[in-house]
Design an enzyme around this catalytic site. Structure first.
Site, PDB file in Angstrom:
ATOM      1  CG  ASP A 242      49.840  96.007   1.055  1.00 18.46           C
ATOM      2  OD1 ASP A 242      50.435  97.068   0.862  1.00 18.46           O
ATOM      3  OD2 ASP A 242      48.707  95.927   1.585  1.00 18.46           O
TER       4      ASP A 242
ATOM      5  CD  GLU B  62      53.606  98.297   3.745  1.00 11.94           C
ATOM      6  OE1 GLU B  62      53.497  99.519   3.726  1.00 11.94           O
ATOM      7  OE2 GLU B  62      52.610  97.542   3.722  1.00 11.94           O
TER       8      GLU B  62
END
Ligand code: GLC
Ligand code: CA
Length: 576
Positions: free
Chosen positions: A232, A294
């Site tokens: 993330d 990401e």
């Protein structure tokens, strides 16, 4: 070509039966097994709150996912990435983790998780966890301790700084979720830094103890058998230690703050040292555990760095956000970005993505209101027939809509409350999966679901679309099956064709045995006729259509001199 021929010969020699058929089969098998599994994979993102509720509380859960594994298998999914299902106060719906090594009771237990991975494995589906490493929840025990004094053992685990003066944060840095990135803590008489919500304090990655603790946590999940991680917000791990102010730019953002650059707050070179060490750690495990990033980045040159450039020693698959998020629906722009992903990453493998839980779905972003389905089908053709690993988001396959809240009172995602009405938050792309036309679309037995089911669920759902040969669901299934079974689509070389065309993006894929597939995607509502004859080095060549979208103009056999495409149509055809 050379290595392929050598493979064929070796296959032929080692084959006890000695038939050519067998030699090819051995060659193909060894070629496939040499590739890491993720290279040809279809990865399916599941937002666990919204996929399937198994206990009637209106919120999806792990047992719900387990119930739907046969569906995912049938669709052709190789791996699922589950957005965070760890214990969390749910301020950011799970991206604020209060315990990295457990499952939130709302989603189930560790035993449910183990059952999910075991059942998935039986179906050849791998499970990828979401690793949120930039920050924890402010309710995580690490933060509670860190915030308790300036001298506790974890006092330096987060980014703490003195203010500039009374009531003044250390600098002008902003949170990407609105307003100052600094929050005052009276106990320490200091500020802590949060790039996201106030309840998501940033970990201090300059402290080796943090890296050590986080890597141990990753090992906990790797030991449990997860296939890898989706990392993330990974470019946000480090901040510039000088703490200089960010440059102020003209205008205001959606939250009413002055626009600022973010160059001191993200994509710092220090990130790459951590990723290299993480890569080495993951490589101590068998079965090619995958590291996906990401990575919203300004360009493909920056993206290449996240693979480790020519060294290939960082992420396997940093997400390419250039193709699926940035451009408007423009053939030249797409062609350029797809080619960049092929040619500017030092032979690494691209990962295209058009949809996720943070952005309005692609049909909503690229749709023209008239041809949305054709546009969506054409984008799926890009996703599944280029060389890229394919990352899709739950509900894409049935053309689930984006349902933007119409009043502030409806909004669940906090950025939609802070930013209303300019920023309406991310609820629209997180609505419950539409399985059938019954109560709550088959997502839950409870009519009160955490977000309302989208209005079109009676028509747009898995059950209805399974029965309709022209549905989006069947288009996805067809493309995914082709990508798996056709050697050219599975692993063939890719070459752009007709590169001067302003309306149509086309390419060929060439299988090891020389078989050629042509793919053409139209970016306009005007019918198009394209010619690939010369590009493919012949005259009067024909091809057999394997899949075609967009309605009229598609024939089973096509003359490569004049291939017709309807509005936003796409075609996948095998050259005879
Ligand atoms: C990532 C997630 C997003 C989350 C943010 C903070 O961008 O995809 O949903 O809000 O990180 O963790
Ligand atoms: Ca539930």
């Amino acid at each position: 070509m050379w290595s392929l021929n050598k493979g064929l010969v070796a296959g032929f020699l080692t084959c006890t039966l000695g038939s050519l058929w067998c030699a090819r089969c051995v060659a193909q098998e060894s070629q496939q097994s040499a590739d890491p599994w993720w290279k040809h994979a279809v990865i399916y993102e599941i937002y666990p709150r919204s996929f399937q509720d198994s206990n009637g509380d209106g919120i999806g859960d792990l047992n719900g996912i387990t119930q739907r594994l046969d569906y995912l298998k049938d669709l052709g999914v190789d791996a699922i990435w589950i957005a965070p299902c760890y214990p969390s106060p749910q301020v950011d719906f799970g991206y604020d983790i209060s315990d990295y090594q457990n499952i939130d009771p709302m989603y189930g237990t560790l035993a449910d998780f183990d059952r999910l991975t075991a059942e998935a494995k039986k179906r050849n589906i791998r499970v990828i966890m979401d690793a949120v490493l930039n920050h924890t929840s402010d309710k995580h025990a690490w933060f509670t301790e860190s915030a308790s004094s300036r001298t506790n053992p974890k006092s330096d685990w987060y980014v703490w700084r003195d203010g500039k003066g009374p009531g003044q944060p250390p600098n002008n840095w902003l949170s990407t979720f609105g307003h100052s990135a600094w929050q005052f803590n009276p106990k320490r008489d200091q500020y802590y830094y949060h790039y996201f919500y106030i309840q998501q304090p940033d970990l201090n990655w300059r402290n080796p103890e943090v890296e050590n603790a986080v890597f141990n946590m990753l090992r906990f999940w790797l030991d449990r058998g997860v296939a890898g991680f989706r990392l993330d917000a990974i470019p946000t791990l480090f901040e510039d230690p000088s703490l200089k102010d960010e440059k102020v730019l003209p205008g205001k953002n959606k939250f009413g703050d002055p626009n600022e650059s973010t160059e001191l707050q993200e994509n710092l070179p220090e990130c790459h040292d951590v990723i290299r060490r993480m890569r080495s750690m993951a490589d101590t495990y068998p079965d090619n555990r995958v590291l996906i990033g990401e990575t919203y980045l300004p360009n493909v040159e920056e993206l290449d760095k996240w693979y480790g450039g020519e060294k290939h020693d960082e992420l396997d698959l940093p997400m390419d956000m250039q193709v699926g998020f940035e451009p408007k629906l423009d053939a030249n722009e797409f062609r350029k970005r797809i080619s960049d992903a092929e040619t500017k990453i030092h032979g690494s493998h691209p990962l295209f993505v058009f949809d996720n839980h943070d952005n309005p779905r692609s049909a909503y972003r690229y749709g023209d209101g008239v041809h949305n389905k054709a546009i969506d089908q054409m984008l799926a053709t890009i996703l599944f027939t280029t060389r890229s690993t394919a990352l899709m988001y739950y509900g894409d396959e049935i053309e689930m809509p984006t349902t933007v809240p119409t009043s502030k009172a409806q909004v669940k995602d906090p950025i939609g409350i802070t930013g209303w009405p300019k920023e309406k938050g991310r609820d629209g792309e997180r609505t419950p999966m539409q399985w059938n036309g019954s109560t709550a679309a088959g997502f839950s037995t409870n009519p009160k679901t955490w977000l309302p089911v989208a209005a079109d669920y009676k028509r747009v759902n898995v059950e209805a679309e399974s029965k309709d040969p022209d549905s989006m669901l069947n288009w996805y299934k067809k493309l995914i099956a082709l990508r798996r079974s056709n050697p050219a689509l599975h692993d063939g070389e890719m070459k752009m064709l007709d590169v001067g065309n302003q309306q149509v993006v086309a390419w060929s894929r060439t299988a090891p045995d020389g078989k050629v597939i042509v793919v053409a995607c139209s970016f306009t509502a005007q019918p198009q006729v394209v010619s690939f004859d010369t590009a493919l080095g012949g005259s009067g060549k024909t091809a057999t259509t394997l899949a075609a979208s967009g309605g009229a103009g598609q024939k089973n056999a096509v003359n490569l001199n004049s291939v017709s495409l309807a509005a936003f149509g796409s075609i996948v055809a095998e050259v005879n």
